[in-house]
Scaffold this motif. Structure first.
Motif, PDB file in Angstrom:
ATOM      1  N   MET A 162      -5.331  17.998 -46.191  1.00 37.13           N
ATOM      2  CA  MET A 162      -5.906  17.451 -44.967  1.00 37.13           C
ATOM      3  C   MET A 162      -5.581  18.397 -43.815  1.00 37.13           C
ATOM      4  O   MET A 162      -4.434  18.804 -43.642  1.00 37.13           O
ATOM      5  N   VAL A 163      -6.615  18.770 -43.046  1.00 38.66           N
ATOM      6  CA  VAL A 163      -6.432  19.691 -41.924  1.00 38.66           C
ATOM      7  C   VAL A 163      -7.118  19.141 -40.676  1.00 38.66           C
ATOM      8  O   VAL A 163      -7.978  18.267 -40.754  1.00 38.66           O
ATOM      9  N   ALA A 164      -6.721  19.695 -39.530  1.00 35.66           N
ATOM     10  CA  ALA A 164      -7.297  19.349 -38.233  1.00 35.66           C
ATOM     11  C   ALA A 164      -7.851  20.623 -37.600  1.00 35.66           C
ATOM     12  O   ALA A 164      -7.468  21.732 -37.977  1.00 35.66           O
ATOM     13  N   PRO A 165      -8.748  20.492 -36.623  1.00 40.40           N
ATOM     14  CA  PRO A 165      -9.236  21.688 -35.929  1.00 40.40           C
ATOM     15  C   PRO A 165      -8.094  22.432 -35.236  1.00 40.40           C
ATOM     16  O   PRO A 165      -7.143  21.821 -34.754  1.00 40.40           O
ATOM     17  N   ALA A 166      -8.176  23.746 -35.219  1.00 40.95           N
ATOM     18  CA  ALA A 166      -7.177  24.550 -34.520  1.00 40.95           C
ATOM     19  C   ALA A 166      -7.108  24.119 -33.063  1.00 40.95           C
ATOM     20  O   ALA A 166      -8.124  23.792 -32.444  1.00 40.95           O
ATOM     21  N   GLY A 167      -5.904  24.125 -32.522  1.00 32.17           N
ATOM     22  CA  GLY A 167      -5.715  23.710 -31.133  1.00 32.17           C
ATOM     23  C   GLY A 167      -5.327  22.257 -30.989  1.00 32.17           C
ATOM     24  O   GLY A 167      -5.021  21.802 -29.871  1.00 32.17           O
ATOM     25  N   THR A 168      -5.318  21.508 -32.072  1.00 28.82           N
ATOM     26  CA  THR A 168      -4.852  20.117 -32.008  1.00 28.82           C
ATOM     27  C   THR A 168      -3.376  20.123 -31.612  1.00 28.82           C
ATOM     28  O   THR A 168      -2.587  20.867 -32.199  1.00 28.82           O
ATOM     29  N   PRO A 169      -2.982  19.343 -30.620  1.00 29.68           N
ATOM     30  CA  PRO A 169      -1.586  19.370 -30.158  1.00 29.68           C
ATOM     31  C   PRO A 169      -0.597  19.130 -31.297  1.00 29.68           C
ATOM     32  O   PRO A 169      -0.831  18.302 -32.179  1.00 29.68           O
ATOM     33  N   LYS A 170       0.497  19.867 -31.249  1.00 30.89           N
ATOM     34  CA  LYS A 170       1.506  19.772 -32.300  1.00 30.89           C
ATOM     35  C   LYS A 170       2.023  18.344 -32.450  1.00 30.89           C
ATOM     36  O   LYS A 170       2.268  17.868 -33.572  1.00 30.89           O
ATOM     37  N   GLU A 171       2.207  17.642 -31.319  1.00 26.85           N
ATOM     38  CA  GLU A 171       2.718  16.281 -31.386  1.00 26.85           C
ATOM     39  C   GLU A 171       1.771  15.368 -32.158  1.00 26.85           C
ATOM     40  O   GLU A 171       2.196  14.477 -32.893  1.00 26.85           O
ATOM     41  N   VAL A 172       0.478  15.605 -31.989  1.00 26.31           N
ATOM     42  CA  VAL A 172      -0.532  14.807 -32.694  1.00 26.31           C
ATOM     43  C   VAL A 172      -0.538  15.154 -34.175  1.00 26.31           C
ATOM     44  O   VAL A 172      -0.595  14.269 -35.038  1.00 26.31           O
ATOM     45  N   VAL A 173      -0.484  16.447 -34.485  1.00 24.60           N
ATOM     46  CA  VAL A 173      -0.443  16.879 -35.886  1.00 24.60           C
ATOM     47  C   VAL A 173       0.787  16.294 -36.577  1.00 24.60           C
ATOM     48  O   VAL A 173       0.710  15.811 -37.713  1.00 24.60           O
ATOM     49  N   ASP A 174       1.920  16.331 -35.896  1.00 30.94           N
ATOM     50  CA  ASP A 174       3.154  15.789 -36.473  1.00 30.94           C
ATOM     51  C   ASP A 174       3.029  14.290 -36.725  1.00 30.94           C
ATOM     52  O   ASP A 174       3.516  13.776 -37.742  1.00 30.94           O
ATOM     53  N   ASP A 207       2.603  10.049 -27.481  1.00 33.24           N
ATOM     54  CA  ASP A 207       3.266   8.833 -27.939  1.00 33.24           C
ATOM     55  C   ASP A 207       2.243   7.738 -28.234  1.00 33.24           C
ATOM     56  O   ASP A 207       2.427   6.929 -29.146  1.00 33.24           O
ATOM     57  N   ALA A 208       1.151   7.696 -27.454  1.00 30.80           N
ATOM     58  CA  ALA A 208       0.153   6.646 -27.597  1.00 30.80           C
ATOM     59  C   ALA A 208      -0.794   6.904 -28.765  1.00 30.80           C
ATOM     60  O   ALA A 208      -1.439   5.983 -29.244  1.00 30.80           O
ATOM     61  N   PHE A 209      -0.889   8.128 -29.216  1.00 29.52           N
ATOM     62  CA  PHE A 209      -1.835   8.476 -30.283  1.00 29.52           C
ATOM     63  C   PHE A 209      -1.520   7.708 -31.557  1.00 29.52           C
ATOM     64  O   PHE A 209      -0.342   7.609 -31.945  1.00 29.52           O
ATOM     65  N   PRO A 210      -2.555   7.148 -32.196  1.00 30.31           N
ATOM     66  CA  PRO A 210      -3.965   7.142 -31.809  1.00 30.31           C
ATOM     67  C   PRO A 210      -4.330   5.863 -31.056  1.00 30.31           C
ATOM     68  O   PRO A 210      -3.763   4.799 -31.321  1.00 30.31           O
ATOM     69  N   THR A 211      -5.265   5.978 -30.152  1.00 30.22           N
ATOM     70  CA  THR A 211      -5.711   4.815 -29.393  1.00 30.22           C
ATOM     71  C   THR A 211      -7.041   4.266 -29.881  1.00 30.22           C
ATOM     72  O   THR A 211      -7.497   3.231 -29.406  1.00 30.22           O
ATOM     73  N   HIS A 212      -7.687   4.962 -30.821  1.00 32.57           N
ATOM     74  CA  HIS A 212      -8.927   4.468 -31.415  1.00 32.57           C
ATOM     75  C   HIS A 212      -9.061   5.043 -32.829  1.00 32.57           C
ATOM     76  O   HIS A 212      -8.258   5.896 -33.229  1.00 32.57           O
ATOM     77  N   PRO A 213     -10.022   4.588 -33.626  1.00 36.73           N
ATOM     78  CA  PRO A 213     -10.124   4.995 -35.034  1.00 36.73           C
ATOM     79  C   PRO A 213     -10.216   6.505 -35.233  1.00 36.73           C
ATOM     80  O   PRO A 213     -10.752   7.241 -34.400  1.00 36.73           O
ATOM     81  N   ILE A 214      -9.685   6.947 -36.364  1.00 29.39           N
ATOM     82  CA  ILE A 214      -9.697   8.353 -36.773  1.00 29.39           C
ATOM     83  C   ILE A 214     -10.733   8.521 -37.872  1.00 29.39           C
ATOM     84  O   ILE A 214     -10.864   7.664 -38.756  1.00 29.39           O
ATOM     85  N   ARG A 215     -11.453   9.621 -37.809  1.00 28.56           N
ATOM     86  CA  ARG A 215     -12.473   9.911 -38.821  1.00 28.56           C
ATOM     87  C   ARG A 215     -12.000  11.059 -39.704  1.00 28.56           C
ATOM     88  O   ARG A 215     -11.575  12.103 -39.209  1.00 28.56           O
TER      89      ARG A 215
END
Length: 328
Positions: A259-271, A30-38
């Protein structure tokens, strides 16, 4: 009895820990993101992937209430950026923005160093665009027919630039030239943006370039658009013929941007990232820019995009087989 109480309290502690753990995970999502995304772009600045990603990242940051910073990691025909994101922590704070090249390299190289479908998970598709076959405005050709005639009469003497070996611009051109029976020398660069100086100066004859990153140069008279890789003419370039009109009736080729993320990134974060991407694509600013740049917006859910990438990996294998390209 003592052992029974011990087991009971042990089970209670485990259940409590699991519940607290689940709560903590949910709160973290729920808190994601708490700092900048690259967001790493695996090409040099100036190409369609770079230009589009910067536009989209700006709008994503508004939805996420955090900065979304774009960083170029060019080189190795896109592999340097790909491998950097593969090795990043799967926490949603390091993403990759790439053209369809990321679905091609494993078919082009003996050891690409990654498996797109195992090492990454999709966030979403930004869009797709046909290419233009362009040359310097000072070039000898004033039309696609002129270029084809000159290349036919001078086999092996003309050259074409690309974003690198096994990239979408490379294979789009190679498939076209094979269908037309043309023989041109391939000159790879670290991204199409890095190649444009040599194309505009005439040191390299032509390049497959998306309208979104070179349309302004065409309008300014710095480049001549010879033909489009879409099945028919585009509304933004009504005077530029499709290659299907110039002797390649079965030919069409698009570049797509994802746009993709590393495998294993939590589903909630990807969503959550997917929601931000969809919001960016739905914004008036992005939609207007896409129309001007000839980019088609194709919003897909993470699962839909993963399926799309699987299809593109298979298409990549077919193209490499068709071209009989030896693996690097």
């Amino acid at each position: 009895m003592k052992r029974q109480y011990s087991n009971f309290f042990g089970m209670g502690a485990c259940a409590l820990a699991a519940a607290l753990g689940g709560t903590t995970a949910a709160q973290a999502a729920d808190a994601f993101p708490t700092h900048p995304i690259r967001v790493i772009v695996n090409t040099a600045p100036g190409g369609l992937t770079d230009v589009t990603t910067r536009l989209v990242a700006k709008k994503m940051s508004e939805n996420l209430n955090q900065s979304v910073v774009v960083e170029n990691r060019a080189g190795g025909d896109g592999l340097i950026g790909l491998r950097a994101v593969k090795a990043a922590a799967p926490d949603g704070y390091t993403l990759l923005a790439s053209a369809g090249t990321m679905a091609l390299q494993p078919s082009v190289r003996e050891d690409a160093g990654y498996d797109l479908l195992k090492d990454f998970t999709g966030v979403g598709l930004m869009g797709r665009s046909p290419f233009m076959l362009v040359e310097a405005s000072s070039g000898q050709d004033k039309s696609g027919a002129d270029f084809i005639a000159r290349a036919t009469a001078n086999p092996g003497t003309l050259s074409y630039a690309s974003a690198g070996v096994g990239t979408v611009p490379h294979l789009a051109a190679a498939v076209l030239f094979k269908q037309l029976g043309l023989n041109l020398m391939h000159v790879p660069y670290k991204g199409n943006g890095a190649a444009m100086g040599d194309v505009m100066s005439g040191r390299v004859d032509v390049i497959m370039e998306a309208y979104g990153s070179s349309g302004a140069k065409v309008k300014a008279g710095q480049l001549t658009a010879l033909a489009l890789t879409s099945p028919k003419r585009a509304t933004v370039l009504p005077d530029v013929p499709a290659l299907a009109e110039l002797g390649a009736p079965e030919y069409s080729y698009y570049t797509w941007l994802g746009m993709v993320a590393p495998a294993g990134t939590p589903k909630e974060v990807v969503d959550r990232l997917s929601i931000a991407l969809r919001s960016a694509l739905d914004s008036t600013e992005v939609q207007q820019r896409f129309r001007e740049d000839g980019v088609e917006s194709l919003p897909l859910s993470p699962d839909e995009f993963n399926n799309y990438m699987a299809q593109e990996v298979e298409k990549g294998r077919e193209v490499v087989t068709y071209l009989a390209l030896p693996k690097l």
